[in-house]
Design an enzyme around this catalytic site. Structure first.
Site, PDB file in Angstrom:
ATOM      1  N   ASP A  15      -0.189   5.298  15.016  1.00  0.00           N
ATOM      2  CA  ASP A  15      -0.764   5.942  13.704  1.00  0.00           C
ATOM      3  C   ASP A  15      -2.247   5.997  13.576  1.00  0.00           C
ATOM      4  OD1 ASP A  15      -0.515   7.130  11.529  1.00  0.00           O
ATOM      5  OD2 ASP A  15       0.323   5.471  10.186  1.00  0.00           O
ATOM      6  N   LYS A  16      -2.604   6.756  12.804  1.00  0.00           N
ATOM      7  CA  LYS A  16      -4.027   6.493  12.638  1.00  0.00           C
ATOM      8  C   LYS A  16      -4.110   6.304  10.869  1.00  0.00           C
ATOM      9  CE  LYS A  16      -5.888   9.768  10.515  1.00  0.00           C
ATOM     10  NZ  LYS A  16      -6.670  10.384   9.568  1.00  0.00           N
ATOM     11  N   HIS A  17      -5.316   5.534  10.607  1.00  0.00           N
ATOM     12  CA  HIS A  17      -5.600   5.590   9.248  1.00  0.00           C
ATOM     13  C   HIS A  17      -7.060   5.770   9.047  1.00  0.00           C
ATOM     14  CE1 HIS A  17      -5.299   3.937   5.132  1.00  0.00           C
ATOM     15  NE2 HIS A  17      -6.553   3.546   5.218  1.00  0.00           N
ATOM     16  N   SER A  18      -7.307   6.603   8.020  1.00  0.00           N
ATOM     17  CA  SER A  18      -8.777   7.001   7.753  1.00  0.00           C
ATOM     18  C   SER A  18      -9.308   6.244   6.429  1.00  0.00           C
ATOM     19  CB  SER A  18      -8.911   8.290   7.658  1.00  0.00           C
ATOM     20  OG  SER A  18      -9.987   8.720   6.843  1.00  0.00           O
ATOM     21  N   SER A  62      -4.916  -4.689   2.332  1.00  0.00           N
ATOM     22  CA  SER A  62      -4.195  -3.707   1.849  1.00  0.00           C
ATOM     23  C   SER A  62      -3.930  -2.574   2.890  1.00  0.00           C
ATOM     24  CB  SER A  62      -5.117  -3.185   0.797  1.00  0.00           C
ATOM     25  OG  SER A  62      -4.672  -1.875   0.229  1.00  0.00           O
ATOM     26  N   THR A  83      -4.022  12.682   1.629  1.00  0.00           N
ATOM     27  CA  THR A  83      -3.193  13.468   2.580  1.00  0.00           C
ATOM     28  C   THR A  83      -1.789  13.850   1.923  1.00  0.00           C
ATOM     29  OG1 THR A  83      -4.025  12.370   4.583  1.00  0.00           O
ATOM     30  CG2 THR A  83      -1.892  13.438   4.809  1.00  0.00           C
ATOM     31  N   ARG A 127      -6.525  -3.851  -8.783  1.00  0.00           N
ATOM     32  CA  ARG A 127      -7.834  -3.800  -8.207  1.00  0.00           C
ATOM     33  C   ARG A 127      -8.328  -2.664  -8.823  1.00  0.00           C
ATOM     34  NH1 ARG A 127      -7.080  -3.378  -2.405  1.00  0.00           N
ATOM     35  NH2 ARG A 127      -9.227  -3.333  -2.289  1.00  0.00           N
ATOM     36  N   LYS A 130       0.334  -2.261   4.977  1.00  0.00           N
ATOM     37  CA  LYS A 130       1.124  -1.054   5.352  1.00  0.00           C
ATOM     38  C   LYS A 130       1.508  -0.726   6.502  1.00  0.00           C
ATOM     39  CE  LYS A 130      -1.580   0.591   1.997  1.00  0.00           C
ATOM     40  NZ  LYS A 130      -2.390   0.875   0.819  1.00  0.00           N
ATOM     41  N   LYS A 131       0.274  -0.612   7.225  1.00  0.00           N
ATOM     42  CA  LYS A 131       0.631  -0.172   8.646  1.00  0.00           C
ATOM     43  C   LYS A 131       1.372  -1.352   9.543  1.00  0.00           C
ATOM     44  CE  LYS A 131      -1.947   3.311   8.099  1.00  0.00           C
ATOM     45  NZ  LYS A 131      -1.208   4.568   8.124  1.00  0.00           N
TER      46      LYS A 131
END
Ligand code: URA
Length: 440
Positions: free
Chosen positions: A82-85, A185, A122, A170, A189-190
């Site tokens: 996976d990727k996270h931005s 955070s 997204t 937050r 999730k990842k």
């Protein structure tokens, strides 16, 4: 363990141990910590920081605060990647990257978010496809990942619930912009999604949360070291966000651009460079490519032979969207009632773009939320936004505005023009890829 004693320790600059952090996370989930207590600890952590051990402990505890996905029983035959931005304006990379990875043999359960601040989300983009389920049942999600190789969906109720509660607190207590809290955070999730490899796209510039390179580097280092420390092989690329990525921003418009990209009709060069670089990192990390060059060859192949587009189509169908979206996008992707060009006031080169302001204009058009409960208009936004360095003559379009009515289109055209500075001398742009970080 009393909540107030844990808060006091952090308030006074002390270090929390794993059991104190575990008590906090348990209290977030079972409600035994009030919102005020959680907010007080978040603010104490924001002001006094968390060291690496505390950040790792918080990440671990939040990862295990709900159920975690286990893909072992699926016999998928490829790595889970996976990727996270960290978020930007016009950042539709996930929409292309997930099917590209799937076409190369990876499996991508991409847990995505909604728009945050000035950045587009997204999930909001995927929601513009009629019928597409961004909150599928666990069975539907698994079937999509098995069958299409990818599923771009939202966080399920039982995935990292401590993060969901803490994040909401937050968000309204000015404690979002803390590197350790952001790190825990994102990674909780990842890690809960059962990944075997992760690449982070840490954006920097006037359209990113990390406006300075120093902050982007600090965030990237924190994410890479905590993720690798937690056993998830992770790399980060720091990429430029001083202009809109690609030519469009706005939900439907970005789905169109992703389809144009995957089908080969149009691939804006900066968008292609960033998407390809992130994809190549993951293919090497997941051992689907022996080298960066090998990865690039595979990526070209799945783009050119249509297999990445086909994976996108399969994912949409598997998650409840139209089976013929890629053949007939115009039938499903609603256009805004009004679109009008935004004329340049004079000749010149595009020398500066107020990227964050463009993201805020998309919200003002109705394409993002002012309040969490707002409904958004997926049709609106901007397309054909000129890149830095482009030359225009007076009257040439700087972009096209898509709006719900003519009065809004006119007002937004004026505001958009004010975000794009023109100069008399040729101006350049920063390279899209700035730095790469890995644990090795
Ligand atoms: N995205 C997240 O998921 N969490 C943060 O804290 C910031 C961005």
């Amino acid at each position: 363990m009393l909540a107030q004693e844990i808060i006091r320790t952090k308030r006074d600059g002390g270090v929390l141990d794993a059991s104190q952090i575990g008590a906090f996370v348990a209290g977030l989930v079972d409600g035994s910590w009030s919102e005020g207590q959680a907010a007080a600890l978040a603010m104490a952590a924001f002001l006094n920081g968390l060291d690496t051990d505390e950040t790792v402990a918080l990440t671990r505890a939040m990862t295990h605060s709900g159920s975690t996905m286990d893909w072992a029983g699926e016999n998928l035959g490829g790595p889970i990647l996976d990727k996270h931005s960290t978020g930007g304006v016009g950042d539709k990379v996930s929409l292309m990257l997930a099917p590209m990875l799937a076409a190369c043999g990876a499996y991508v359960p991409m847990i995505s978010g909604r728009g945050l601040g000035h950045t587009g989300g997204t999930l909001d983009k995927m929601d513009s496809i009629p019928g597409y389920q961004t909150a599928p049942s666990s069975d539907m999600l698994r079937a999509a990942v098995r069958g299409a190789g990818c599923a771009v969906v939202g966080q399920t109720a039982d995935l990292a619930p401590a993060d969901r509660r803490l994040y909401a607190i937050r968000d309204v207590t000015a404690t979002v912009e803390s590197i350790p809290l952001i790190t825990a955070s994102i990674l909780s999730k990842k890690l809960a999604a059962g990944l075997q490899g992760l690449v982070l796209d840490v954006k920097t510039g006037n359209g990113a949360f990390a406006a300075s390179m120093e902050m982007a580097q600090e965030l990237a280092r924190s994410l890479v070291s905590v993720a690798n420390g937690a056993g998830l092989p992770t790399r980060a690329l720091i990429t430029d966000m001083n202009q809109v990525l690609g030519h469009s921003c706005g939900n439907v418009l970005e789905v169109w651009e992703a389809l144009e990209f995957l089908s080969g009709q149009r691939r804006e060069s900066r968008l292609r460079e960033i998407t390809t670089a992130l994809c190549a990192e993951l293919l090497v990390l997941g051992r689907l490519a022996g080298s960066h060059d090998d990865a690039l060859t595979r990526i070209d192949r799945v783009l050119d032979d249509g297999s990445a587009l086909e994976r996108f189509a399969r994912m949409v169908a598997a998650l409840g969207g139209p089976a013929d979206l890629v053949e007939r996008p115009g039938q499903y992707l609603s256009a805004a009632p009004v679109s009008r060009p935004v004329p340049a006031a004079r000749d010149g080169w595009v020398s500066q773009v107020a990227t964050r302001d463009i993201g805020l204009l998309v919200i003002e058009l109705g394409g993002g939320r002012r309040q969490a409960a707002d409904r958004i208009d997926h049709r609106v936004g901007f397309s054909e936004v000129l890149p830095l360095g482009a030359h225009v003559r007076a009257g040439d379009p700087l972009a096209v505005v898509h709006a719900a009515d003519d009065a809004t289109a006119q007002a937004m055209a004026r505001k958009l023009a004010a975000t794009i500075a023109l100069s008399d001398v040729a101006a350049g742009a920063q390279a899209p890829l700035l730095t790469r970080l890995s644990a090795d």
